[in-house]
Design a protein around this motif. Sequence first.
Motif, PDB file in Angstrom:
ATOM      1  N   ILE A 154      27.582  23.034 103.993  1.00 49.45           N
ATOM      2  CA  ILE A 154      28.845  23.323 104.633  1.00 49.45           C
ATOM      3  C   ILE A 154      29.414  21.844 104.866  1.00 49.45           C
TER       4      ILE A 154
ATOM      5  N   GLN B  65      25.048  33.434  99.116  1.00 46.91           N
ATOM      6  CA  GLN B  65      24.934  32.733 100.514  1.00 46.91           C
ATOM      7  C   GLN B  65      26.219  33.539 101.035  1.00 46.91           C
ATOM      8  N   CYS B  66      27.652  33.377 100.771  1.00 43.65           N
ATOM      9  CA  CYS B  66      28.699  33.988 101.759  1.00 43.65           C
ATOM     10  C   CYS B  66      28.795  35.283 101.145  1.00 43.65           C
ATOM     11  N   THR B  67      28.964  36.187 101.971  1.00 42.98           N
ATOM     12  CA  THR B  67      29.266  37.548 102.190  1.00 42.98           C
ATOM     13  C   THR B  67      30.535  37.930 101.085  1.00 42.98           C
ATOM     14  N   PRO B  68      31.589  37.383 101.365  1.00 45.89           N
ATOM     15  CA  PRO B  68      32.744  37.800 100.684  1.00 45.89           C
ATOM     16  C   PRO B  68      32.688  37.752  99.071  1.00 45.89           C
TER      17      PRO B  68
ATOM     18  N   GLY C 131      39.426  31.533 100.722  1.00 47.58           N
ATOM     19  CA  GLY C 131      39.448  30.780 101.662  1.00 47.58           C
ATOM     20  C   GLY C 131      38.439  30.849 103.021  1.00 47.58           C
ATOM     21  N   THR C 132      37.605  31.969 102.636  1.00 54.83           N
ATOM     22  CA  THR C 132      36.756  32.595 103.680  1.00 54.83           C
ATOM     23  C   THR C 132      35.172  31.801 103.105  1.00 54.83           C
ATOM     24  N   THR C 133      34.848  31.287 102.316  1.00 57.53           N
ATOM     25  CA  THR C 133      33.679  30.974 101.919  1.00 57.53           C
ATOM     26  C   THR C 133      33.327  29.405 102.001  1.00 57.53           C
ATOM     27  N   ILE C 134      32.273  29.148 101.795  1.00 56.81           N
ATOM     28  CA  ILE C 134      31.673  27.706 102.080  1.00 56.81           C
ATOM     29  C   ILE C 134      32.282  27.068 100.770  1.00 56.81           C
TER      30      ILE C 134
ATOM     31  N   ALA D 240      25.830  29.297 108.519  1.00 55.43           N
ATOM     32  CA  ALA D 240      27.380  29.554 108.377  1.00 55.43           C
ATOM     33  C   ALA D 240      27.569  30.403 107.239  1.00 55.43           C
ATOM     34  N   GLN D 241      26.773  31.118 106.959  1.00 60.41           N
ATOM     35  CA  GLN D 241      27.163  31.950 105.384  1.00 60.41           C
ATOM     36  C   GLN D 241      27.527  33.175 105.634  1.00 60.41           C
ATOM     37  N   CYS D 242      27.434  33.933 106.930  1.00 60.88           N
ATOM     38  CA  CYS D 242      27.660  35.322 106.997  1.00 60.88           C
ATOM     39  C   CYS D 242      29.234  35.368 107.010  1.00 60.88           C
ATOM     40  N   ARG D 243      29.739  34.471 107.362  1.00 60.54           N
ATOM     41  CA  ARG D 243      31.416  34.403 107.311  1.00 60.54           C
ATOM     42  C   ARG D 243      32.219  35.436 108.289  1.00 60.54           C
TER      43      ARG D 243
ATOM     44  N   LEU E  22      34.241  33.446 111.666  1.00 60.90           N
ATOM     45  CA  LEU E  22      35.318  32.749 111.318  1.00 60.90           C
ATOM     46  C   LEU E  22      36.403  32.759 112.376  1.00 60.90           C
TER      47      LEU E  22
ATOM     48  N   LYS F  15      42.215  26.442 107.049  1.00 62.73           N
ATOM     49  CA  LYS F  15      41.440  27.423 107.012  1.00 62.73           C
ATOM     50  C   LYS F  15      40.725  28.073 108.338  1.00 62.73           C
TER      51      LYS F  15
ATOM     52  N   MET G  37      40.490  39.026 108.905  1.00 57.99           N
ATOM     53  CA  MET G  37      39.367  38.546 107.906  1.00 57.99           C
ATOM     54  C   MET G  37      37.902  39.035 108.434  1.00 57.99           C
TER      55      MET G  37
ATOM     56  N   VAL H  93      35.540  40.966 105.809  1.00 58.81           N
ATOM     57  CA  VAL H  93      34.050  40.722 105.452  1.00 58.81           C
ATOM     58  C   VAL H  93      33.132  41.987 105.858  1.00 58.81           C
TER      59      VAL H  93
ATOM     60  N   PHE I 299      33.182  44.195 103.019  1.00 53.83           N
ATOM     61  CA  PHE I 299      32.220  43.750 101.953  1.00 53.83           C
ATOM     62  C   PHE I 299      30.677  44.085 102.285  1.00 53.83           C
ATOM     63  N   TYR I 300      30.403  44.177 103.563  1.00 55.18           N
ATOM     64  CA  TYR I 300      29.075  44.216 104.062  1.00 55.18           C
ATOM     65  C   TYR I 300      28.647  45.906 103.583  1.00 55.18           C
TER      66      TYR I 300
END
Lengths: 430, 535
Positions: free
Chosen positions: A197, A352-355, A392-395, B52-55, B58, B66, B91, B95, B98-99
């Motif tokens: 991050i 890592q990031c879900t999206p 724009g929603t990820t690391i 900070a990866q589950c997003r 936000l 952003k 958003m 997400v 996606f889950y």
Amino acid sequence: MAYPYTHEKEVRVLSRGWGDPTTRTLEGWKALGGYEALAKALKMERTQVIEEVKSSGLRGRGGAGFPTGVKWSFMPKEKKGPHYLCCNADESEPGTFKDRELLRWTPHQVIEGCLIGAYAIQADHVYIYCRGEFFETTQILARAVEEAYEAGYIGKDILGSGHSIDVTVFAGAGAYICGEETALMNSLEGRRGLPRIKPPFPAAVGAFGQPTTINNVETLCAVPHIITNGGEWYRQWGTEKSSGTKLFCVSGHVRRPGNYELPLGFPMDELIYDVCGGFQDGRSLKAVIPGGSSVPILSAQECESCTLDYEGVVEAGSMLGCASVIIMDDTTNIVKQVRRMVDFYAHESCGQCTPCREGTQWLSRILVRIENGRGTEEDLDTLLELGEQMTGTTICVLSDSAAAPVASSIEKFRDDYLALIRRGEKVGAA
Amino acid sequence: MADTKTPQETITLTIDGQEVTVPKGTTLLQAAEVMGNRVPHYCYHPGLSAPAQCRLCLVEVEGAPKLQPSCVTAAQDGQVVHTESQKATAMRQGVLEFYLANHPLDCPICDQSGECKLQDYVHAEGRKHGRSREPKRVFGRDDFGGDVLFYGDRCVMCTRCVRFMNEKAQDPRLTVVERGNRSVIDTFFEEGLAGSPYAGNVVDICPVGALVSKDFLHKARAWDLDHTPSICPNCSQGCNIDLHVRDNRIQRLKPRANHEVNEFWMCDYGRHRYEWMNREDRLEIPTYKSGGEVRPADWGTVLKELSERLEDARPVQAVASPFASTEDLGALRRLVDALGGGDVVFRSPRAAEEIPLPGFEKLARRRDLAPNVRGAEIQGMERVGDDDGKGGLDDLSGHTGTLIVLGDELTDLGEDFGAQSSLFIYLGAHPTAGAHQADFHLPMTTFAEQEGTFINVEGRVQRFWPGVEATGAARPAWMILGALLNRIEGTEIPSVAADAFVATAGTTPELQGLSYADLGSRGAVINEPVALPGS
């Protein structure tokens, strides 16, 4: 004949010496004036080196195009612990193959650039992070590093200047994401290659928790020439905002694909039809991806007046990226091309990031279905919406990169999708 | 949360139109929580680092290009934050979709159902209908060893479990293998989590049904469980727990947050020792021996009989139990004193060593495997016996005066124990051979059936509440003994645990100045605390 293909319109600064195995050796490189720039730089003040690079207008060649001199000036002025320079040689963007050539033909050029960069940012240690699949390349580079150590260009008290810089060649394990600068640092530290991050930015907290700058191979290769000849000299090529020469990796349906070093601002038309020899008889341009797989796709019409510099390509509706020009003629099934690219991102997402983790795979599966004639028009809306959810929603920007070609191809080549959806027909010759 | 001991710079920001003042360094997520606004999140856990990866957390920060991950973004003075704006909710909806793209939606057979964050969030903010028509990725089920079972398909890849093992247990036995959509939590080699003393916590912190307890597997639905705040009775650490009860039986123990004692965690040793609370062989009705015959009777009759017989049966010796509450032990001490004084001993099982949680130094499975050793000690009771909680009562077996046993199950003793004593009173929850000679069997409640306090190794007095109903006529020992004292001394019978605590505090210097209300849900430290590492 020289290096696979050359062309008279090329300006061979960085690619000078390509095709000649002797340039790989220290002797060969010195014959071309090698390491003179290093000697000159070590006699300059650090800030002078940075100012010279700033004045050249050199911008990062890894894709983002950030001014190199400015990046270097972000490093702390006062040194509290070790500083690091990472040379990003994890070149894995589909369509890109310039760094590999720089490394295998002119490894000393890379090393010299690294050393000057390291001097400028007060780095004690340079890590050259090589893509895992670059077996031959990494060996050539490692040999050159050994040579340079023996000759006193690397190590303690370089050329009697009192400055010491070490260089380590590090081989990655084969992950695209490790080309992302923070993932690269994680990988270098022995961790999973997951982007970090930001903030903190690498110039504050980078590799091993120390201030670090990460530069692309091609960027660093331009530095010795700028030091030798001056920033103004470098500005003789290119445009006001995009100065200098750039290696263009051209692939796809042209007669002479390959690496061409051209001044920035070079017209796309000329690149395709003159430098690369145009298409096979009876074929015509359908689409171009101008900057590696991560950038939006351009239609033939958009390419017409496009100039290949950072601003010119943005104006045309895409990005220059790392100038990996993928050219597609009218036999191309755009859906298939996009699906292949998305597959690549799905495979390379760090997870890592879900999206990104879920989105890349989902996009791929929808595209496969459309390609196989089982898609619906609603699928296109879903693709676009998923793309938005992934942007724009990820690391890091891998997710954005996967979504970009999908969105731009649906916008510009909707008919290709619709043809597959409506009749289950293949488009193009496939 | 930031350290509250030192005065701190504060900042004021606006979240969802409401101003909130928080210490500098507070994250947006924590700041929102201060206002009671819980931003949805998976990977963030207050006891662990935040990747900070589950997003999911936000939020929209005015001026930022952003959406910002609220779990790692430090709040700034004057910031304007929207957690419920159109951009932020859209958003989150994305997400969440996606889950669900690869989630099996097997809620009907999932243990987490009802306390599942995926269920909660999707129900609150998700799309009505998922759009995925693609085949789902399948991992299947994996035995992680110990009590932990892993359902890969339900996993949301928050990596809380991996971080718990790395940061808290400091025993990195879990990791993420593979990458992208194929990434999955896995163990190293065959060993897995077996033998890791704190591994059960990964089940608690799993926000979904990916990590479940084998012990609890398919035992009860979450919504059928009543939660009662309590204290783990299995060692002297005094971890704050919840009793999860269905059908008047304890189904499982879950840790309850207390930053002074156990943070968010508890050990597997404590977690898995609850079946004894459900024992069905109970003393249910008070009885007394009269003319060699055992007579069941109501409490009034029994206590009247007992108080009469107490008058001429001295001296007194007593055996207490470190499993009894502070109030029970205090009442026993007062009774013994009222009868002219006498020795009170207790026996406690002891483990060979402590088992600390490296990532939270204050927490360890302590050597004393009973919750209230300290409570017995401050009543001047003396430890006897061995580390199994046995032996040490040889002196007592020949005692000819009054013998009172409270809570000790006398498991190592035969039917002849106490045969010499002129009056043998047994207060206990379960029938036992050692109490065969007792003249009075007085059924008392277990800690799970009564309200009271335990005093942990540090000297922290902590309350627990009744989670299950008492069996038969069983009563808390403080109530039984209080009624007896009323007959002997005329003192008031305590009707609630608070009264019993006040009565005990009045005669115990270590507890003086403490009121029941002071204890609250976090407990309060007695006048002679023990300094623990990390405090």
